[in-house]
Every structure is written in C-alpha cells, then in structure tokens.
Design an enzyme around this catalytic site. Structure first.
Site, PDB file in Angstrom:
ATOM      1  N   ARG A 155      51.375  -9.714  10.433  1.00  0.00           N
ATOM      2  CA  ARG A 155      50.094  -9.980   9.771  1.00  0.00           C
ATOM      3  C   ARG A 155      49.598 -11.320  10.284  1.00  0.00           C
ATOM      4  NH1 ARG A 155      47.859 -12.501   5.126  1.00  0.00           N
ATOM      5  NH2 ARG A 155      46.228 -11.239   4.126  1.00  0.00           N
ATOM      6  N   SER A 169      47.575  -0.911   1.272  1.00  0.00           N
ATOM      7  CA  SER A 169      47.709  -1.728   0.075  1.00  0.00           C
ATOM      8  C   SER A 169      46.959  -1.071  -1.079  1.00  0.00           C
ATOM      9  CB  SER A 169      47.133  -3.128   0.312  1.00  0.00           C
ATOM     10  OG  SER A 169      47.814  -3.786   1.346  1.00  0.00           O
ATOM     11  N   LYS A 226      47.489 -13.907  -1.002  1.00  0.00           N
ATOM     12  CA  LYS A 226      46.261 -13.240  -1.460  1.00  0.00           C
ATOM     13  C   LYS A 226      45.559 -14.138  -2.479  1.00  0.00           C
ATOM     14  CE  LYS A 226      46.679  -9.214   0.722  1.00  0.00           C
ATOM     15  NZ  LYS A 226      45.658  -8.680   1.646  1.00  0.00           N
TER      16      LYS A 226
END
Length: 287
Positions: free
Chosen positions: A41, A110, A139
C-alpha cells in the site's frame, strides 16, 4: 504458495512507520514472524517506482511462500505477477476487476458495514477487510466500526474476512472474541523494532482462539511439516524449537527451509508453518 483459506495474518506495508529501515527488511521480518499475506500500500509512489517496489515484494513473498497483494492498482498487480489486488469502496468495481483480471488475481475489498460486506460477497470478492475496528492513523478521520461489526461479519459472511484497524497484540483478544479468526495489521508490525515478534504474538493469539473453537487447550495446535522427507506433527513455533524437539539443536547440523539455507543464528526467528519442508543436514568438517 499458500491458499487464501489457510492465511490468518495479513500485513500491509507502512513505510512512514519505519524511517531509516528498508521496506524489504521490515516485510521480510514480518514474514519470518508468520505473516501469511503482504500487501503493498503506497499512496505516494507512481509509475516505475511503484512497479519496482511491487516486483521486489513479489520476489520476497515468492521466496517465502507468502501471498502478495497490491492495493488499488490492478495494472501493477498484473504486471508484477501479484497474487491479488485489494480495492476500496471508491475504486474499480469488483465485477470490472474480475473481467480484467480473470482468474489470475484474488480480489479483496475494504468494507465498513455489513451491507458492504454482503454486497462484496455477492459480487464475487475472494475476501474482505472488516474495519477499521479501532481508530488508526492509517485511516485518519474514519470512524471505527468497533467489534460489533466484526461480530456481524462473523455471523453472516462466508468468505474469508480480515479484521483491520488498530490491530495489535494488545487489542487482538477483543477482536478474536468478537468472532474474527483472521487479522490484518499495519503500524503495530511495521512500526515495531521487532516486526517478527509482533507477528508471532498475533499468530499465537489466533491459534489460541482456534484451539478454543476446537475444544482444545489454547496453544495446543499441531502443525504438520516434512522433516528430512518424513511427515511430522509439531507444536514448535520456530526452526530452533523444532531442532530442539528433535534433539538436534546441540549437534553440528545445517538447516534448510523450503529449499533455502537458514543460518543457525536465524533459527529462533524463522517461523514454522504447516506444509514447510525442513532439511537438517549433519555437518562433517574436514581437517
């Protein structure tokens, strides 16, 4: 290479959490500790730089037998020969990703509530992320879904799901008590001075809860490996523990795991996993 159904611990890269340490160094330590899946990521690298990281992680995970997932970028996942791609709710639709990738890639997504999870399952996702369970810097600004959504997913979802968001050895038991049997971690692993140790701790927690499910004692789970061509059931967590259980730790032996030599100094850090092929070779020195 591992089967998705057998994967319990998923680790996502987080280079911001380990300044001064190389990406491959940190992720190899995570795999040594028991990470079954590694996801790249990277929201800042693009083009050739992103592809280079993907190919390097592909080579690393292939060497260790772990699955490799690329976040968001289907083209990079295909070009790097990844095992899968992970999508967000605002990314490419699952159906379109499947049309483009065919059966070449696992597709994960997700989810933040049960409706999204059920839709992902209907659309053909291979697995889902459930979270963020707790507040997480990965997040920022997203409200945690809490363990109540984990419990809903455990009761209703049939494809594999990984609880994510604030997962650490300190929070794992509450998440596992809610019904998760697969965990995904980022900062707790990549930001640790000892990523392998954190992964081992998380895998132990998972194994303990799975043992409870089976009516056994926590931690009493046998793993089947091949040692010098012979099928062996062991509860050893590391190569060193296996050598000790076989009475080999004090002898002059060399070790190989899945065809790769493992220096004796690393035996205590190399995790034993089901299906591993271990060779212990007695060393005879010359004069």
């Amino acid at each position: 290479m591992k089967r998705l159904d057998d994967c319990k611990l998923y680790v996502i890269t987080g280079e911001a959490y380990h300044p001064g340490r190389e990406l491959l160094e940190v992720m190899e330590a995570a795999i040594r500790g028991g990470a079954d899946i590694v996801q790249l990521r990277d929201k800042t690298s693009t083009g050739a730089a992103l592809l280079a990281k993907a190919k390097a992680l592909r080579a690393l995970t292939r060497r260790w037998g772990a699955l490799f997932i690329v976040n968001d970028d289907l083209e990079v996942a295909l070009e790097a020969e990844a095992d899968g791609v992970h999508l967000g709710q605002d990314d490419l639709a699952i159906g379109e990703a499947r049309r483009l990738a065919g059966s070449r890639l696992l597709i994960g997504i997700s989810t933040h509530n049960l409706a999204q999870a059920l839709e992902a399952e209907r659309a053909g996702a291979d697995y889902i992320g459930v979270g963020p369970v707790y507040p997480t810097p990965t997040k920022p600004g997203r409200a945690p879904v809490t363990t109540s959504y984990v419990a809903e997913a455990a009761a209703r979802i049939r494809i594999p799901f990984f609880a994510i968001g604030g997962i650490s050895p300190e929070t794992a038991d509450d998440v596992l008590a809610a019904g998760a049997r697969r965990l995904c971690a980022v900062s707790a692993v990549t930001g640790s001075a000892d990523p392998a140790d954190v992964c081992r701790a998380l895998k132990r927690r998972i194994a303990e809860w799975e043992a409870r499910d089976a009516g056994g004692e926590p931690g009493a789970e046998d793993v089947r490996v091949t040692v010098n061509g012979r099928d062996v059931a062991t509860r050893s967590g590391t190569l060193r523990e296996l050598a000790e259980s076989l009475g080999l730790a004090s002898l002059r032996v060399m070790a190989e795991r899945n065809g790769e030599a493992v220096p004796r100094a690393d035996w205590a850090q190399v995790a034993i996993r089901g299906g591993d092929r271990i060779e212990f070779v007695h060393f005879v020195g010359g004069g």
